[in-house]
Motif scaffolding. Structure first.
Motif, PDB file in Angstrom:
ATOM      1  N   GLN A   1       0.970  -1.182  -0.125  1.00 24.76           N
ATOM      2  CA  GLN A   1      -0.003   0.154   0.002  1.00 24.76           C
ATOM      3  C   GLN A   1       0.878   1.194   0.042  1.00 24.76           C
ATOM      4  O   GLN A   1       0.615   2.266  -0.761  1.00 24.76           O
ATOM      5  N   GLY A   2       1.951   1.153   0.835  1.00 23.60           N
ATOM      6  CA  GLY A   2       2.584   2.532   0.850  1.00 23.60           C
ATOM      7  C   GLY A   2       3.398   2.758  -0.481  1.00 23.60           C
ATOM      8  O   GLY A   2       3.561   3.895  -0.826  1.00 23.60           O
TER       9      GLY A   2
ATOM     10  N   ARG B   1       0.924   3.971  -2.858  1.00 26.11           N
ATOM     11  CA  ARG B   1       0.204   5.506  -2.492  1.00 26.11           C
ATOM     12  C   ARG B   1       1.523   6.501  -2.842  1.00 26.11           C
ATOM     13  O   ARG B   1       1.081   7.615  -3.550  1.00 26.11           O
ATOM     14  N   THR B   2       2.720   6.191  -2.572  1.00 22.30           N
ATOM     15  CA  THR B   2       3.720   7.109  -2.983  1.00 22.30           C
ATOM     16  C   THR B   2       3.665   7.311  -4.709  1.00 22.30           C
ATOM     17  O   THR B   2       3.961   8.235  -5.493  1.00 22.30           O
TER      18      THR B   2
ATOM     19  N   SER C   1       1.306   9.662  -5.621  1.00 27.82           N
ATOM     20  CA  SER C   1       1.484  11.124  -5.102  1.00 27.82           C
ATOM     21  C   SER C   1       1.759  11.959  -5.846  1.00 27.82           C
ATOM     22  O   SER C   1       2.622  11.787  -6.772  1.00 27.82           O
TER      23      SER C   1
ATOM     24  N   ALA D   1       4.096   8.267   1.433  1.00 25.73           N
ATOM     25  CA  ALA D   1       3.421   7.394   2.389  1.00 25.73           C
ATOM     26  C   ALA D   1       4.221   6.856   3.571  1.00 25.73           C
ATOM     27  O   ALA D   1       5.446   6.618   3.290  1.00 25.73           O
TER      28      ALA D   1
ATOM     29  N   TYR E   1       6.028   3.634   3.391  1.00 26.73           N
ATOM     30  CA  TYR E   1       6.777   3.255   2.425  1.00 26.73           C
ATOM     31  C   TYR E   1       8.110   4.059   2.962  1.00 26.73           C
ATOM     32  O   TYR E   1       9.252   3.289   2.810  1.00 26.73           O
TER      33      TYR E   1
END
Length: 446
Positions: A231-232, A235-236, A239, A246, A249
């Motif tokens: 997920q991290g 999400r990065t 962004s 994130a 991350y």
């Protein structure tokens, strides 16, 4: 004369806790229905005449990967580029978006690439590897003021910019599973010192040039779930410039470097080195993640350390129990409840199920086994086949531990919850043919 009459009724799936004879009947039914001409059609008719099943308790979907905040439909076909050109366009936009303070001065700005991943699964694929190679060539040839360095603990100590990236197929329903009309590419540059995304680029690639088959490590991995590391990272990737990296991350970047080296060692058959690296990753603060647990299992198995591999798999099961969802990559013969006959593939399944049986009891939880199929074939057949495969797994678990089997129920969802959804029935969409175990609170017998 051979009769075309179906020899057995289709079992319903309205009861979650059925006797063993009904579980066995589900397996026999699908095998017979597949063998007798005309039964698939009759099954569809019989299924349609059944009363509606009671709706199961709602549960969060297994798929919780990050997606862009706004809908994203594919562009006209003429606007999607060949993959190499799309990578270069997204990279050019990425470096053009960098604020002035990140443009190199007297010395080049260091950049490392954290291996790119598929946005639908979080795995590395044939095309993410191709993209990464093209991206590295682009930086060396077109961005001479930026020095590309390998991702490792030494380079991280010099505070480089970290480049992450992904691609995901989009069709008429946007980024939902299905046959893609084009693939969206995202690149982001993260500043580890400030924790801010400082560069972002995007482009569309032609669908016909993308190969989403997972690379060797991810193809061999026994389990899949969406954890904080996946997920991290994604999400990065999504962004924009000025947004924070994130936290999951950022906190796990050291682990990511060790995992990247470990995966490379595993795929180059340096299994002892891979094991050392995965063990080092496990000791980091972010080491409790899916790739590490899968890696510890795989490296030990390849080294012939079956006891250590089983211990690693037991930790993988505990990891899934804590996350309340995990998919097992158990391969079956087409239209069958028989496991894939190659012992290199299905040989460890008995050990997997033994550990599930043993770990469910101490967890204090019950487990729902959920079968899935890819979208190919009739819906009614897929529904029944997915249930029968879940029942097959239950039967094998119950043989290992009657107590563990008592805590397990089964359900078949057919192709209603695809992750990839392309319907190709090959390595690229193997996650659509998964068996999940979903831990739940045990209901009182009172």
């Amino acid at each position: 004369m051979t009769s075309n009459r179906c020899p057995i009724s289709v079992p319903g799936r309205t009861a979650a806790d059925r006797p063993l004879r009904r579980r066995t009947a589900a397996l026999v039914a699908v095998l017979l229905l597949a063998a007798v001409p005309g039964c698939a059609l009759q099954m569809a008719d019989e299924t349609a005449s059944l009363p509606p099943a009671a709706a199961p308790a709602s549960a969060a979907t297994l798929v919780s990967l990050p997606v862009p905040p706004t809908p994203m439909l594919p562009p006209p076909p003429s606007d999607a580029l060949p993959l190499d050109e799309a990578v270069e366009r997204a990279a050019a936009e990425l470096f053009a978006s960098l604020p002035a303070e990140y443009r190199p001065g007297a010395s080049p700005q260091r950049v490392v690439i954290d291996p790119l991943v598929d946005g639908a699964t979080g795995a590395q694929t044939a095309s993410t590897r191709t993209m990464e190679q093209r991206l590295a060539t682009y930086i060396r040839e077109e961005q001479p003021d930026y020095e590309l360095q390998p991702l490792n603990t030494a380079t991280l100590g010099r505070s480089p910019l970290v480049l992450v990236g992904s691609l995901r197929g989009a069709g008429s329903a946007g980024l939902a599973p299905g046959v893609p009309q084009a693939y969206r590419i995202w690149f982001s540059l993260a500043d580890l010192r400030t924790g801010i995304v400082v560069g972002h680029g995007m482009a569309w690639a032609q669908a016909g040039e993308v190969d989403t088959a997972p690379t060797e490590f991810f193809r061999d991995s026994p389990a899949w779930l969406v954890d904080s590391s996946i997920q991290g990272y994604l999400r990065t990737c999504l962004s924009r410039v000025g947004e924070p990296v994130a936290p999951d991350y950022l906190e796990g970047i050291l682990t990511s470097a060790l995992v990247a080296d470990a995966i490379q060692a595993y795929e180059e058959d340096r299994h002892a080195e891979a094991l050392d690296l995965f063990q080092a990753a496990e000791r980091t603060s972010a080491g409790n993640q899916l790739r590490v647990h899968n890696g510890l299992y795989l490296a030990n198995w390849q080294l012939g350390r079956e006891g250590d591999a089983e211990g690693a798999f037991s930790q993988l099961v505990d990891f899934g129990l804590r996350h309340d969802r995990m998919a097992l990559m158990m391969l079956f013969r087409p239209a069958s409840t028989a496991y894939w006959p190659d012992p290199q593939v299905s040989g460890p399944y008995g050990m997997w199920l033994r550990q599930i049986a043993r770990r469910v009891g101490p967890s204090g939880k019950c487990v729902e086994l959920v079968g899935h199929t890819s979208p190919t074939g009739p819906i009614a057949l897929n529904d029944q086949l997915s249930l029968a495969r879940a029942e097959k797994v239950w039967v094998d678990i119950a043989r290992e531990s009657a107590a563990g089997g008592e805590r397990i129920t089964t359900r078949g969802l057919g192709s209603s919850e695809p992750i990839v959804g392309s319907g190709r029935d090959d390595a690229s969409d193997m996650l659509d043919r998964r068996v999940e175990f979903r831990p739940t609170a045990c209901q009182s017998d009172a």
